[in-house]
Design an enzyme around this catalytic site. Structure first.
Site, mmCIF file in Angstrom:
data_model
loop_
_atom_site.group_PDB
_atom_site.id
_atom_site.type_symbol
_atom_site.label_atom_id
_atom_site.label_comp_id
_atom_site.label_asym_id
_atom_site.label_seq_id
_atom_site.Cartn_x
_atom_site.Cartn_y
_atom_site.Cartn_z
ATOM 1 N N LYS A 79 0.827 -1.215 0.000
ATOM 2 C CA LYS A 79 0.000 0.000 0.000
ATOM 3 C C LYS A 79 0.858 1.261 0.000
ATOM 4 C CE LYS A 79 -3.902 -2.286 2.289
ATOM 5 N NZ LYS A 79 -3.256 -3.588 2.594
ATOM 6 N N ARG A 80 1.888 1.252 -0.812
ATOM 7 C CA ARG A 80 2.790 2.399 -0.881
ATOM 8 C C ARG A 80 2.117 3.575 -1.569
ATOM 9 N NH1 ARG A 80 5.832 0.730 3.120
ATOM 10 N NH2 ARG A 80 7.539 -0.688 2.565
#
Length: 253
Positions: A79-80
């Site tokens: 979930k960058r």
């Protein structure tokens, strides 16, 4: 269409593994071997390894999946979301360090935060958060702008623009079947990664009904805790296999 989420929590390891050297790597390997027959993807969640200062175990199991199960997709759940050189380094982390086939990315900083993942050498996929499975997703994702919720704007951007930059998918939670159907209607045949089946209360059959593409495919349905911790005894791997098979059968066309 089953994705097995790898969320190794030492507090929930069976007694025979807990506290032993290499416990996280051993636990994940046994889960992988037990469930691979029924999985289209494995999805290790990076935070579970980083919180234990055990990124080496993550590197090892990613390598193990690629070498032993080369036909199974490896999704790094990270979930960058950042811009410029920072996003470029996140892409290197996912695709070079861990050898992921795809990585989850937060789209809310816009196109320039996504482009470095597409620009990275290779053919790694990008799976964008759209309508997540947690109740707090309503705080922003359901806010209406220009007559439609924010998650619909994300789906439209992915389908119309970002999918032209490279391989794309979207994260849509099993806990919101109506929204799942809406996103499917927007994105056509793009793949949807669907968390929330099992411990979060999502139902596999409902996911199929609302989220499958026109060809009854297009889904990567994730189950983590319900499979990983189906038993806290020495039979944990056998129990994980049984639960994986049960979930996979419920996703049959």
């Amino acid at each position: 269409m089953l994705c097995v989420g790898l969320d190794p929590d030492p507090a929930r390891y069976p007694a025979g593994i807990a506290g032993t050297p290499g416990a996280t790597e051993r636990f994940c390997r046994e889960i992988i071997d037990a469930t691979a027959e029924f999985a289209c993807a494995f999805k290790p969640q990076i935070a579970y390894f980083a919180s234990q200062s055990d990124e080496q175990a993550l590197e090892t199991i990613c390598s193990y999946i690629r070498s032993e199960y080369p036909d199974i997709t490896l999704i790094l759940d990270a979930k960058r979301g950042d811009i410029g050189s920072t996003a470029d380094h996140y892409a290197r982390e996912a695709f070079d360090r861990y050898g992921a086939h795809a990585v989850t990315v937060n789209p809310y900083m816009g196109t320039d935060s996504i482009e470095p993942f597409f620009d990275h050498p290779g053919d790694g996929g990008v799976i964008l958060l759209c309508r997540t499975s947690n109740p707090g997703g309503d705080d922003f994702q359901s806010l209406v702008s220009d007559g439609k919720p924010l998650y619909a704007h994300v789906a439209e951007r992915v389908a119309a623009e970002w999918s032209q930059l490279g391989d794309c998918g979207l994260v849509v939670g099993a806990t919101y079947p109506t929204e799942l159907a809406e996103v499917r209607s927007i994105v056509g045949d793009l793949p949807l990664l669907v968390p929330g089946v099992g411990a979060q209360g999502g139902d596999a059959a409902t996911v199929m009904e609302h989220g499958a593409s026109a060809t009854r495919t297009g889904l990567i349905v994730n189950s983590s805790r319900a499979i990983l911790y189906a038993s806290d005894g020495d039979d944990f791997a056998d129990a994980a296999r049984t639960e994986a098979e049960r979930t996979a059968l419920s996703l049959r066309v």
